[in-house]
Motif scaffolding. Structure first.
Motif, short mmCIF file in Angstrom:
data_model
loop_
_atom_site.label_atom_id
_atom_site.label_comp_id
_atom_site.label_asym_id
_atom_site.label_seq_id
_atom_site.Cartn_x
_atom_site.Cartn_y
_atom_site.Cartn_z
N ILE A 23 14.86 17.77 -25.30
CA ILE A 23 14.55 16.41 -24.83
C ILE A 23 14.45 15.45 -26.02
CG2 ILE A 23 12.73 14.98 -23.80
CD1 ILE A 23 12.18 17.37 -21.90
N LYS A 24 13.74 15.87 -27.05
CA LYS A 24 13.55 15.01 -28.22
C LYS A 24 14.88 14.59 -28.83
CE LYS A 24 11.83 15.16 -33.00
NZ LYS A 24 11.06 15.96 -34.00
N TYR A 25 15.75 15.56 -29.07
CA TYR A 25 16.98 15.25 -29.79
C TYR A 25 18.04 14.60 -28.90
CZ TYR A 25 14.89 17.72 -33.67
OH TYR A 25 14.05 18.08 -34.69
N ALA A 26 18.06 14.94 -27.62
CA ALA A 26 18.98 14.25 -26.72
C ALA A 26 18.61 12.78 -26.60
CB ALA A 26 18.98 14.92 -25.35
N ALA A 27 17.31 12.48 -26.64
CA ALA A 27 16.86 11.09 -26.57
C ALA A 27 17.21 10.33 -27.85
CB ALA A 27 15.36 11.04 -26.32
N LEU A 28 17.27 11.03 -28.99
CA LEU A 28 17.62 10.39 -30.26
C LEU A 28 19.14 10.26 -30.44
CD1 LEU A 28 15.08 12.19 -32.63
CD2 LEU A 28 15.10 9.75 -32.06
N ALA A 29 19.90 11.01 -29.67
CA ALA A 29 21.36 10.97 -29.76
C ALA A 29 21.88 9.72 -29.05
CB ALA A 29 21.95 12.24 -29.15
N MET A 30 23.19 9.66 -28.88
CA MET A 30 23.79 8.46 -28.27
C MET A 30 23.26 8.22 -26.85
SD MET A 30 25.91 11.26 -28.60
CE MET A 30 27.03 10.87 -29.90
N SER A 31 22.90 6.98 -26.58
CA SER A 31 22.43 6.60 -25.25
C SER A 31 23.32 5.52 -24.63
CB SER A 31 20.98 6.09 -25.31
OG SER A 31 20.88 4.97 -26.19
N ALA A 32 24.31 5.07 -25.39
CA ALA A 32 25.26 4.07 -24.91
C ALA A 32 26.67 4.51 -25.31
CB ALA A 32 24.95 2.69 -25.51
N ASN A 33 27.65 4.11 -24.52
CA ASN A 33 29.02 4.56 -24.78
C ASN A 33 29.58 4.06 -26.11
OD1 ASN A 33 29.47 6.15 -22.45
ND2 ASN A 33 29.83 4.31 -21.23
N VAL A 34 29.03 3.00 -26.63
CA VAL A 34 29.50 2.48 -27.92
C VAL A 34 29.25 3.50 -29.04
CG1 VAL A 34 27.35 1.30 -28.53
CG2 VAL A 34 29.54 0.44 -29.39
N ASP A 35 28.33 4.42 -28.83
CA ASP A 35 28.00 5.43 -29.83
C ASP A 35 28.70 6.76 -29.60
OD1 ASP A 35 26.22 3.72 -31.18
OD2 ASP A 35 24.62 4.21 -29.77
N ASN A 36 29.52 6.85 -28.56
CA ASN A 36 30.21 8.10 -28.27
C ASN A 36 31.04 8.56 -29.47
OD1 ASN A 36 29.18 8.06 -25.69
ND2 ASN A 36 31.08 7.40 -24.71
N ALA A 37 31.07 9.86 -29.68
CA ALA A 37 31.88 10.44 -30.76
C ALA A 37 33.30 10.63 -30.24
CB ALA A 37 31.29 11.76 -31.21
N MET A 38 34.24 9.82 -30.74
CA MET A 38 35.60 9.80 -30.21
C MET A 38 36.63 9.96 -31.32
SD MET A 38 34.82 9.07 -26.98
CE MET A 38 36.07 8.23 -26.01
N CYS A 39 37.50 10.95 -31.16
CA CYS A 39 38.66 11.08 -32.06
C CYS A 39 39.72 10.09 -31.61
CB CYS A 39 39.22 12.49 -31.99
SG CYS A 39 38.12 13.78 -32.58
N LYS A 40 40.29 9.39 -32.56
CA LYS A 40 41.28 8.35 -32.24
C LYS A 40 42.62 8.69 -32.86
CE LYS A 40 37.50 4.99 -32.26
NZ LYS A 40 36.46 5.97 -32.66
N PHE A 41 43.69 8.17 -32.24
CA PHE A 41 45.05 8.46 -32.68
C PHE A 41 45.81 7.16 -32.89
CE2 PHE A 41 43.45 11.90 -30.08
CZ PHE A 41 43.73 13.02 -30.84
N GLN A 42 46.54 7.12 -33.97
CA GLN A 42 47.30 5.92 -34.30
C GLN A 42 48.46 5.70 -33.35
OE1 GLN A 42 48.63 5.77 -38.41
NE2 GLN A 42 50.51 4.71 -37.82
N GLY A 43 49.15 6.76 -32.97
CA GLY A 43 50.33 6.65 -32.12
C GLY A 43 51.57 6.30 -32.93
N GLY A 44 52.72 6.74 -32.43
CA GLY A 44 53.96 6.47 -33.13
C GLY A 44 55.03 7.45 -32.74
#
Length: 550
Positions: free
Chosen positions: A248-269
């Protein structure tokens, strides 16, 4: 496991040094040994290390990461199947013969990231780039937890000892302890300022993940800690030693909004390295179709949970068929049992039954597009960890709040991050979202929330990308454990393969682990494989320590 430096580092050349030891100093100065190890910019090392989260396609090697293994492990949990009837992984079978299948995470942690992470820590420390050091430790913590949850025992203490060619395997509890210790260390470095710490400089190596934001990296680390405690829900220490409180403690300290989601991104081409492994350009998933279990769960056809309630997220995550409905494959049956009209499109919108190539018109959705962001951890996942933990503590009100937050966050992520190619008539609206959340079959009254509600919504929210986490969850519940409140399966109506549909060497038991990677372990570490039983044909069915009830 033969220990190697990653190809992005220059290898030591002991032989060359011996041959030229008698050369004059002036010659040595003029002609530097090309095999000697030199310091590389940590900025250039970090980017390919992060790339290894999803799928390495770099000088560090190719074919490592979550996405490749996910195509196979996803069949174990019935996220998808292929057009092949009696397919090995659909039958919960192990990798067979001299193949590196299901070995991508092993290669990621030990080879693709391995010494690169060590060198970022070493050189980053020398240069006082504490942000890089903290990120590297965060990646190592992720690696140990992900690795042990997929393979169980593996080299840890001796893992990066370059003087060895065979390595002692360590047990799962050591990996969990090491993961947490490293998480705390990562948080310490990520909290440092001054010296050579610079968001602008961190951005150079972190451009396609968190954009140089150390606060988001901290939330990622807190999320790893939350996972590590939540994974041990079957242990007596979960309640008595307050593992549930730590979750509970650490889940509450982790991301609580989608702006903080951990996302891998791709340039494309127009080259493979800049596109997602799951996209049509790479053409890897042509024969894949969604599983029947997820299709029934989201379309309201699961007879026990959410029955008669179509999920408004369905068009974003799944593919329709010619009848306009949502059906899926049973992984061990392939196309068997589906009429022509019920045959679903593949993930790129191709209606052809067995297409192996991308459609001429890219109609991809969700994570299956060339440049679609690939989640590693989300706010929705953290809320569902909170919901489960609160429920286990008997706090129904807090559990229900977190549960509702999780569903809403997942809906919001889909509408903002994955709106591409959604038919206009099927776009989620505030009205359709509110109607779904108001349905008591989905969101019950306070006091009526069950583990089935929580775990099935987590199964949906992590669909496609959270294969390893969902597999960990399902093993915690031994796939078919009963919900203590309802008496029905937590994963309602989930059916394991049986009889001739279960791989023969399993002995009728479901899969719990993957074998260590063939190329290294089965060539060099045979004594340790013998000791832990990994040469036995049913090794894949040995239950994991984290899932055992003790």
């Amino acid at each position: 496991m033969r220990n190697k430096f990653s190809r992005s580092l220059l290898l030591l050349g002991a032989t060359a040094l011996t041959l030229f030891s008698s050369c004059k100093k002036t010659i040595d100065d003029a002609y530097l040994n090309p095999n000697a190890q030199v310091i590389q910019p940590v900025e250039t090392l970090l980017a390919p290390v992060i790339d290894g989260f999803s799928y390495f396609y770099t000088a560090n090697g190719s074919g490592y990461g979550l996405q490749l293994d996910g195509t196979l492990l996803g069949r174990y949990i019935q996220y998808w199947g292929t057009t092949t009837n009696g397919e090995l992984y659909g039958q919960m079978g192990p990798v067979i013969g001299a193949s590196d299948n299901t070995g991508s995470i092993w290669a990621t942690v030990y080879y693709g990231q391995g010494q690169n992470v060590n060198k970022i820590i070493e050189w980053g420390s020398q240069q006082k780039k504490w942000d890089y050091v903290g990120v590297a430790w965060a990646i190592r913590a992720w690696g140990w937890l992900t690795l042990t949850n997929q393979y169980s025992d593996a080299p840890l203490v001796q893992a990066f000892n370059t003087s060895l060619s065979q390595f002692k395997y360590d047990a799962q509890p050591m990996f969990y302890d090491s993961c947490r210790t490293i998480c705390y260390r990562a948080l310490d470095f990520l909290s440092r300022t001054g010296d050579s710490v610079s968001p602008a400089n961190l951005l150079k190596g972190d451009y396609y993940f968190y954009g140089g934001d150390v606060n988001k990296w901290k939330k990622f680390v807190y999320g790893l800690l939350a996972r590590s405690f939540n994974d041990l829900s079957n242990k007596t220490e979960y309640a008595s030693n307050h593992y549930v409180d730590s979750a509970i403690k650490y889940a509450a300290l982790a991301m609580s909004a989608n702006v903080d989601n951990a996302m891998c991104k791709f340039q494309g081409g127009t080259t493979s390295p800049v596109n997602s492994y799951y996209g049509p350009y790479r053409a890897n998933l042509g024969t894949y179709r969604q599983g029947q279990y997820i299709a029934d769960l989201m379309s309201g056809n699961n007879p026990q949970m959410f029955n008669g309630v179509p999920d408004p997220r369905t068009p974003y995550m799944l593919r329709e068929n010619a009848n306009g409905t949502y059906k899926g494959f049973i992984p061990w049956l392939g196309t068997s049992g589906l009429s022509t009209g019920d045959y679903p499109q593949n993930f790129w919108g191709d209606v052809a039954g067995n297409s192996l190539v991308a459609p001429k018109v890219n109609n991809s959705r969700y994570i299956f597009d060339d440049t679609a962001e690939y989640p590693m951890m989300t706010a929705s996942e953290m809320q569902l960890i909170l919901a489960e933990s609160y429920l286990r503590k008997g706090d129904q009100a807090s559990a229900l709040t977190a549960y509702k937050n999780a569903i809403q966050l997942n809906m919001d992520m889909l509408t903002t991050t994955y709106p591409k190619n959604i038919p206009t008539a099927k776009v989620m609206t505030p009205t359709s979202e509110a109607a779904y959340l108001a349905n008591p079959k989905v969101v019950p009254a306070v006091g009526s929330l069950t583990l089935s509600h929580i775990m099935l919504q987590k199964y949906i929210a992590l669909y496609g990308w959270g294969v390893n986490e969902t597999w960990t969850d399902m093993r915690r519940f031994h796939y078919i454990d009963a919900d203590p409140i309802t008496g029905n399966q937590v994963y309602a109506n989930f059916v394991l393969p049986s009889g001739s549909n279960m791989y023969a060497t399993n002995g009728g038991q479901p899969v719990y682990r993957c074998k260590p990677r063939y190329n290294s372990e089965y060539l060099y570490d045979v004594p340790e494989l013998t000791r832990i039983g990994a040469l036995n044909p049913n090794y894949n069915t040995y239950e994991m320590w984290f899932s055992q009830k003790n």
